[in-house]
Design a protein around this motif. Structure first.
Motif, PDB file in Angstrom:
ATOM      1  N   GLN A   1       0.767  -0.963   0.049  1.00  0.00           N
ATOM      2  CA  GLN A   1      -0.040   0.220  -0.042  1.00  0.00           C
ATOM      3  C   GLN A   1       0.859   1.243   0.175  1.00  0.00           C
ATOM      4  OE1 GLN A   1      -4.059  -0.003   1.981  1.00  0.00           O
ATOM      5  NE2 GLN A   1      -2.956  -1.385   3.322  1.00  0.00           N
ATOM      6  N   ARG A   2       2.253   1.087  -0.536  1.00  0.00           N
ATOM      7  CA  ARG A   2       3.063   2.337  -0.338  1.00  0.00           C
ATOM      8  C   ARG A   2       2.557   3.461  -1.210  1.00  0.00           C
ATOM      9  NH1 ARG A   2       9.661   2.210  -1.861  1.00  0.00           N
ATOM     10  NH2 ARG A   2       9.813   4.620  -1.259  1.00  0.00           N
ATOM     11  N   HIS A   3       2.122   3.345  -2.291  1.00  0.00           N
ATOM     12  CA  HIS A   3       1.653   4.416  -3.219  1.00  0.00           C
ATOM     13  C   HIS A   3       0.463   4.958  -2.583  1.00  0.00           C
ATOM     14  CE1 HIS A   3       0.997   6.728  -6.882  1.00  0.00           C
ATOM     15  NE2 HIS A   3      -0.273   6.310  -6.805  1.00  0.00           N
ATOM     16  N   ARG A   4      -0.534   4.283  -2.242  1.00  0.00           N
ATOM     17  CA  ARG A   4      -1.886   4.712  -1.734  1.00  0.00           C
ATOM     18  C   ARG A   4      -1.304   5.536  -0.524  1.00  0.00           C
ATOM     19  NH1 ARG A   4      -5.761   0.139   0.227  1.00  0.00           N
ATOM     20  NH2 ARG A   4      -6.088   0.072  -2.133  1.00  0.00           N
ATOM     21  N   ILE A   5      -0.495   5.243   0.358  1.00  0.00           N
ATOM     22  CA  ILE A   5      -0.110   5.840   1.710  1.00  0.00           C
ATOM     23  C   ILE A   5       0.642   6.967   1.508  1.00  0.00           C
ATOM     24  CG2 ILE A   5       1.260   5.570   3.950  1.00  0.00           C
ATOM     25  CD1 ILE A   5       0.543   2.713   3.865  1.00  0.00           C
ATOM     26  N   LEU A   6       1.372   7.296   0.501  1.00  0.00           N
ATOM     27  CA  LEU A   6       2.192   8.286   0.192  1.00  0.00           C
ATOM     28  C   LEU A   6       1.335   9.421  -0.341  1.00  0.00           C
ATOM     29  CD1 LEU A   6       5.450   6.896  -1.352  1.00  0.00           C
ATOM     30  CD2 LEU A   6       5.204   8.118   0.659  1.00  0.00           C
ATOM     31  N   LYS A   7       0.396   8.935  -1.255  1.00  0.00           N
ATOM     32  CA  LYS A   7      -0.493  10.164  -1.838  1.00  0.00           C
ATOM     33  C   LYS A   7      -1.286  10.624  -0.684  1.00  0.00           C
ATOM     34  CE  LYS A   7      -3.937  10.883  -5.508  1.00  0.00           C
ATOM     35  NZ  LYS A   7      -4.356  10.375  -6.785  1.00  0.00           N
ATOM     36  N   LEU A   8      -1.985   9.939   0.014  1.00  0.00           N
ATOM     37  CA  LEU A   8      -3.073  10.167   0.976  1.00  0.00           C
ATOM     38  C   LEU A   8      -2.462  10.922   2.058  1.00  0.00           C
ATOM     39  CD1 LEU A   8      -5.540   7.151   1.080  1.00  0.00           C
ATOM     40  CD2 LEU A   8      -5.771   9.106   0.052  1.00  0.00           C
ATOM     41  N   SER A   9      -0.988  10.649   2.504  1.00  0.00           N
ATOM     42  CA  SER A   9      -0.285  11.085   3.642  1.00  0.00           C
ATOM     43  C   SER A   9      -0.020  12.786   3.068  1.00  0.00           C
ATOM     44  CB  SER A   9       0.941  10.554   3.729  1.00  0.00           C
ATOM     45  OG  SER A   9       0.746   9.211   4.109  1.00  0.00           O
ATOM     46  N   VAL A  10      -0.150  12.918   1.802  1.00  0.00           N
ATOM     47  CA  VAL A  10       0.267  14.455   1.540  1.00  0.00           C
ATOM     48  C   VAL A  10      -1.021  15.346   1.903  1.00  0.00           C
ATOM     49  CG1 VAL A  10       0.761  15.911  -0.229  1.00  0.00           C
ATOM     50  CG2 VAL A  10       1.764  13.804  -0.381  1.00  0.00           C
ATOM     51  N   GLY A  11      -2.383  14.619   1.591  1.00  0.00           N
ATOM     52  CA  GLY A  11      -3.457  15.619   1.905  1.00  0.00           C
ATOM     53  C   GLY A  11      -3.652  15.407   3.634  1.00  0.00           C
ATOM     54  N   ALA A  12      -3.092  14.458   4.205  1.00  0.00           N
ATOM     55  CA  ALA A  12      -3.018  14.341   5.787  1.00  0.00           C
ATOM     56  C   ALA A  12      -2.363  15.450   6.266  1.00  0.00           C
ATOM     57  CB  ALA A  12      -2.995  12.950   6.287  1.00  0.00           C
ATOM     58  N   ALA A  13      -1.068  15.608   5.690  1.00  0.00           N
ATOM     59  CA  ALA A  13      -0.344  16.680   6.331  1.00  0.00           C
ATOM     60  C   ALA A  13      -0.617  17.972   5.972  1.00  0.00           C
ATOM     61  CB  ALA A  13       1.208  16.458   5.577  1.00  0.00           C
ATOM     62  N   VAL A  14      -1.273  18.370   4.888  1.00  0.00           N
ATOM     63  CA  VAL A  14      -1.746  19.627   4.691  1.00  0.00           C
ATOM     64  C   VAL A  14      -2.976  19.802   5.356  1.00  0.00           C
ATOM     65  CG1 VAL A  14      -2.768  20.990   2.820  1.00  0.00           C
ATOM     66  CG2 VAL A  14      -0.749  19.741   2.277  1.00  0.00           C
ATOM     67  N   GLY A  15      -3.933  18.946   5.622  1.00  0.00           N
ATOM     68  CA  GLY A  15      -5.118  19.242   6.706  1.00  0.00           C
ATOM     69  C   GLY A  15      -4.689  19.285   7.914  1.00  0.00           C
ATOM     70  N   GLY A  16      -3.695  18.447   8.353  1.00  0.00           N
ATOM     71  CA  GLY A  16      -3.418  18.425   9.487  1.00  0.00           C
ATOM     72  C   GLY A  16      -2.681  19.839  10.163  1.00  0.00           C
ATOM     73  N   LEU A  17      -1.857  20.425   9.189  1.00  0.00           N
ATOM     74  CA  LEU A  17      -1.220  21.729   9.811  1.00  0.00           C
ATOM     75  C   LEU A  17      -2.284  22.768   9.428  1.00  0.00           C
ATOM     76  CD1 LEU A  17       1.012  23.417  10.150  1.00  0.00           C
ATOM     77  CD2 LEU A  17       1.455  23.560   7.721  1.00  0.00           C
ATOM     78  N   THR A  18      -3.211  22.537   8.638  1.00  0.00           N
ATOM     79  CA  THR A  18      -4.390  23.800   8.646  1.00  0.00           C
ATOM     80  C   THR A  18      -5.211  23.536   9.790  1.00  0.00           C
ATOM     81  OG1 THR A  18      -4.493  23.521   6.159  1.00  0.00           O
ATOM     82  CG2 THR A  18      -6.410  24.656   7.146  1.00  0.00           C
ATOM     83  N   GLY A  19      -5.424  22.608  10.273  1.00  0.00           N
ATOM     84  CA  GLY A  19      -6.407  22.216  11.519  1.00  0.00           C
ATOM     85  C   GLY A  19      -5.721  22.984  12.629  1.00  0.00           C
TER      86      GLY A  19
END
Length: 255
Positions: free
Chosen positions: A70-88
């Motif tokens: 699941q490496r590709h899936r995790i890397l892609k979704l982690s970008v959104g998680a990082a941006v969202g987490g910093l915004t929150g």
């Protein structure tokens, strides 16, 4: 803190680490305990976010078998998680503490409905793909990326029940087992908590005693949660998500 408060915070950390790894919503265990020790709400939220990082990492390690492939899936979704987490995390310090109180129970309730309906929704989506000849996207496509990024904004702000929202979105948009998606959820939660915590280290007040107690407890709880969660059948895991999520809604409404 008194010795009893220390024990209570540590025990809450173990419980939060366990439930976060299996389902999510562990913050609903630790946050009230931190408030009971006398910490202000924002300080408690920041201390909790810092303390839960080891638990998220521990849970992800416990689910390492399900993370295979699941490496590709995790890397892609982690970008959104990082941006969202910093915004929150930024919103936590910029907005009044009551800003999300109205919308959070609604989000959790919607996520629970999606979790309950997920098998039917998945079958309907699969039939439509077969009819149109459209292959399933392993990463869930733009819709999942956008949804998880928005969920991560909430996660960086408060974290309670973010795992349930993650699972409902992935279960609806990704053709994979619930256990493998749960493994991805643990990694995304670790990303959000870590990004938010790094931000908090430089701009917010926190209590180091609370952070250390929750960190040690949640790390232990993460391993416990992984051992228990990996043995649950999809139906039982889904039922547990609904029970925990329902309890989360009640607690959020009563706060």
């Amino acid at each position: 803190m008194s010795i009893w408060e220390i024990l209570a915070v540590f025990a809450a950390g173990v419980g939060a680490g366990t439930i976060n790894t299996i389902v999510g919503s562990g913050t609903l265990i630790t946050f009230p305990v931190l408030l009971a020790t006398g910490l202000p709400p924002v300080t408690a939220t920041v201390s909790n976010a810092l303390g839960l990082i080891p638990g998220s990492i521990s849970g992800a390690i416990g689910y390492r078998k399900e993370l295979a492939g699941q490496r590709h899936r995790i890397l892609k979704l982690s970008v959104g998680a990082a941006v969202g987490g910093l915004t929150g995390a930024t919103l936590l310090l910029a907005l009044p503490s009551t800003a999300f109180e109205t919308i959070v129970p609604v989000l959790v309730a919607l996520a629970l409905v999606l979790v309950i309906l997920q098998p039917r929704i998945s079958k309907a989506v699969q039939r439509r793909r077969e009819h149109t000849g459209t292959p399933a996207r392993p990463d869930g496509g733009p819709l999942l990326f956008t949804g998880l990024t928005l969920a991560s904004v909430y996660g960086g702000y408060f974290t309670a029940a973010q795992g349930i929202i993650y699972l409902s979105l992935m279960g609806m948009l990704v053709d994979d087992t619930l256990q493998r998606l749960n493994a991805v959820k643990n990694v995304l939660a670790a990303v959000v908590n870590s990004i938010a915590a790094l931000f908090f280290l430089f701009v917010a007040d926190f209590d180091w005693t609370a952070v250390v107690l929750i960190a040690v407890g949640s790390a232990i709880g993460g391993q416990i949660g992984a051992k228990v969660g990996r043995r649950l059948s999809p139906a039982l895991l889904r039922a547990l998500i609904v029970v925990v999520g329902s309890a989360a809604i009640v607690q959020l409404l009563l706060r």
